[in-house]
Design a protein around this motif. Structure first.
Motif, short mmCIF file in Angstrom:
data_model
loop_
_atom_site.label_atom_id
_atom_site.label_comp_id
_atom_site.label_asym_id
_atom_site.label_seq_id
_atom_site.Cartn_x
_atom_site.Cartn_y
_atom_site.Cartn_z
N SER A 1 0.80 -1.24 0.00
CA SER A 1 0.00 0.00 0.00
C SER A 1 0.83 1.28 0.00
O SER A 1 0.31 2.34 0.31
N SER A 2 2.11 1.18 -0.33
CA SER A 2 2.95 2.38 -0.38
C SER A 2 3.60 2.54 -1.75
O SER A 2 3.59 1.62 -2.57
N PHE A 3 4.19 3.71 -1.92
CA PHE A 3 5.02 4.01 -3.10
C PHE A 3 6.13 2.97 -3.24
O PHE A 3 6.67 2.50 -2.25
N CYS A 4 6.46 2.61 -4.51
CA CYS A 4 7.71 1.88 -4.70
C CYS A 4 8.46 2.46 -5.89
O CYS A 4 7.87 2.98 -6.83
N LEU A 5 9.79 2.39 -5.78
CA LEU A 5 10.66 3.05 -6.77
C LEU A 5 10.49 2.46 -8.17
O LEU A 5 10.35 3.18 -9.15
N GLU A 6 10.50 1.12 -8.25
CA GLU A 6 10.60 0.49 -9.58
C GLU A 6 9.37 0.73 -10.46
O GLU A 6 9.50 0.95 -11.66
N ASP A 7 8.17 0.73 -9.87
CA ASP A 7 6.97 0.99 -10.69
C ASP A 7 6.92 2.46 -11.11
O ASP A 7 6.46 2.79 -12.21
N THR A 8 7.42 3.34 -10.24
CA THR A 8 7.43 4.78 -10.57
C THR A 8 8.43 5.06 -11.69
O THR A 8 8.15 5.87 -12.59
N VAL A 9 9.58 4.38 -11.64
CA VAL A 9 10.56 4.53 -12.74
C VAL A 9 9.93 4.06 -14.06
O VAL A 9 10.06 4.71 -15.10
N PHE A 10 9.21 2.93 -13.98
CA PHE A 10 8.53 2.47 -15.20
C PHE A 10 7.57 3.54 -15.70
O PHE A 10 7.55 3.86 -16.91
N ALA A 11 6.76 4.10 -14.80
CA ALA A 11 5.77 5.12 -15.20
C ALA A 11 6.46 6.30 -15.89
O ALA A 11 6.03 6.76 -16.96
N GLY A 12 7.57 6.75 -15.31
CA GLY A 12 8.29 7.89 -15.90
C GLY A 12 8.85 7.57 -17.27
O GLY A 12 8.80 8.38 -18.20
N LYS A 13 9.36 6.36 -17.43
CA LYS A 13 9.93 5.97 -18.73
C LYS A 13 8.83 5.81 -19.78
O LYS A 13 9.00 6.19 -20.94
N LEU A 14 7.69 5.27 -19.36
CA LEU A 14 6.57 5.13 -20.31
C LEU A 14 6.12 6.51 -20.78
O LEU A 14 5.91 6.74 -21.98
N ILE A 15 6.00 7.44 -19.83
CA ILE A 15 5.57 8.80 -20.18
C ILE A 15 6.58 9.44 -21.15
O ILE A 15 6.19 10.05 -22.15
N SER A 16 7.87 9.30 -20.86
CA SER A 16 8.89 9.90 -21.74
C SER A 16 8.78 9.34 -23.15
O SER A 16 8.90 10.08 -24.13
N GLU A 17 8.55 8.03 -23.23
CA GLU A 17 8.45 7.44 -24.59
C GLU A 17 7.20 7.96 -25.31
O GLU A 17 7.26 8.27 -26.50
N ILE A 18 6.10 8.10 -24.60
CA ILE A 18 4.88 8.62 -25.24
C ILE A 18 5.09 10.07 -25.66
O ILE A 18 4.66 10.49 -26.74
N THR A 19 5.78 10.81 -24.82
CA THR A 19 6.05 12.22 -25.14
C THR A 19 6.89 12.34 -26.42
O THR A 19 6.73 13.29 -27.18
N SER A 20 7.73 11.32 -26.67
CA SER A 20 8.53 11.37 -27.91
C SER A 20 7.68 10.99 -29.14
O SER A 20 8.07 11.24 -30.26
N LEU A 21 6.50 10.38 -28.90
CA LEU A 21 5.65 9.96 -30.03
C LEU A 21 4.49 10.91 -30.28
O LEU A 21 3.87 10.89 -31.33
N SER A 22 4.13 11.70 -29.27
CA SER A 22 2.94 12.55 -29.38
C SER A 22 3.23 13.95 -28.85
O SER A 22 3.88 14.11 -27.82
N GLN A 23 2.72 14.95 -29.57
CA GLN A 23 2.89 16.35 -29.14
C GLN A 23 1.90 16.70 -28.03
O GLN A 23 2.12 17.62 -27.26
N ASP A 24 0.81 15.90 -27.99
CA ASP A 24 -0.35 16.29 -27.22
C ASP A 24 -0.37 15.62 -25.84
O ASP A 24 -1.25 14.83 -25.54
N VAL A 25 0.62 15.92 -24.99
CA VAL A 25 0.68 15.25 -23.68
C VAL A 25 0.64 16.29 -22.57
O VAL A 25 1.36 17.29 -22.61
N GLU A 26 -0.25 16.05 -21.59
CA GLU A 26 -0.32 16.93 -20.42
C GLU A 26 -0.14 16.06 -19.19
O GLU A 26 -0.79 15.01 -19.08
N LEU A 27 0.73 16.47 -18.27
CA LEU A 27 1.04 15.60 -17.13
C LEU A 27 0.50 16.16 -15.81
O LEU A 27 0.59 17.37 -15.57
#
Ligand code: MLT
Length: 255
Positions: free
Chosen positions: A150-176
């Protein structure tokens, strides 16, 4: 396209996901194992939120064609066929079988997202395929990190950040959202060497102490599959994209 990261399932209730597109991630190890099992030919996976329900669900399925899988404290549960190490899920063991699957955080997070319009199962194994799919979908979505107890964990958050960065490289239309921005920053700091990040994380250390160091190496593999598992009507199956029409293959005997 607005992207939000739910840093722990404890931050929201089931109804929060109603009508949303949700990506569920538990890189150590549940979603990595689910993707591996489907990649290696499992027929389908039924994620459940308790051991008791896993027992009940498996007894209603076809004998011999169903395996009951999962962990408690990282170890295989007494009476289960398999644990939660992705390395156990070889084709010879799980090919053609239905898997009822319980894990401490991962399958509970998947079940929590059940009211979503669409639930996508992700890990580093299929990160680029999921990014491409979401960029083309061009709809707001949530990344639900399974977290740890039930708490934050580093590895899933790193995944989330990397997924967002990859989407940002594919789409102009991203709001975080703020948690989306923070995840990108955390991924830049900790995501350069995934194996190292795992071995410094609390859950990674716990897995090493329990003899699962090889799993960390496997879970750090990046983009080894284009498979995108989807959770719909209680079952996880691989999404097949045909002529831009989306369909989840065959559904199932058990729901
Ligand atoms: C979980 O769902 O908590 C994990 O996948 C635990 C594990 O590493 O087995």
């Amino acid at each position: 396209m607005k992207i939000n990261v739910v840093l722990s399932p404890a931050n929201v209730d089931e109804l929060y996901f109603s009508g949303k597109t949700t990506v569920v991630v538990d890189v150590l190890r549940a979603t990595t194992t689910i993707i591996t099992a489907l990649m290696n030919g499992a027929k389908e996976i039924v994620p459940v939120g308790s051991v008791e329900f896993a027992m009940k669900a498996s007894s209603n399925m076809f004998g011999g064609q169903t395996l009951i899988c999962g962990e408690r404290n990282a170890k295989k549960i007494d009476g289960f066929n398999l644990g939660n190490s992705p390395l156990e899920f070889a084709t010879e063991v799980i090919g053609g079988k239905s898997l009822v699957f319980f894990t401490t955080n991962g399958t509970k997070a998947i079940v929590k997202a059940k009211y979503s319009d669409e639930v996508i199962i992700a890990s580093f194994l299929n990160l680029s395929a999921v990014a491409k799919y979401l960029a083309e979908l061009n709809k707001p979505f949530e990344i639900l990190c399974a977290g740890r107890n039930s708490s934050f964990c580093l590895e899933d958050t790193v995944f989330a950040g990397k997924l967002i960065s990859e989407i940002t490289s594919l789409s102009q239309d991203v709001e975080l959202s703020d948690s989306g921005l923070a995840s990108v920053s955390i991924a830049k700091t900790f995501g350069k060497n995934l194996k190292k990040m795992f071995s410094e994380s609390e859950h990674g250390k716990f897995l090493i102490e329990n003899g699962f160091e090889e799993d960390l190496k496997y879970c750090a593999k990046l983009n080894i599959t284009d498979d995108i598992p989807m959770y719909a009507t209680n079952i996880i199956k691989i999404l097949h994209q045909q002529n831009s029409e989306r369909q989840v293959s065959g559904l199932s005997t058990i729901s």
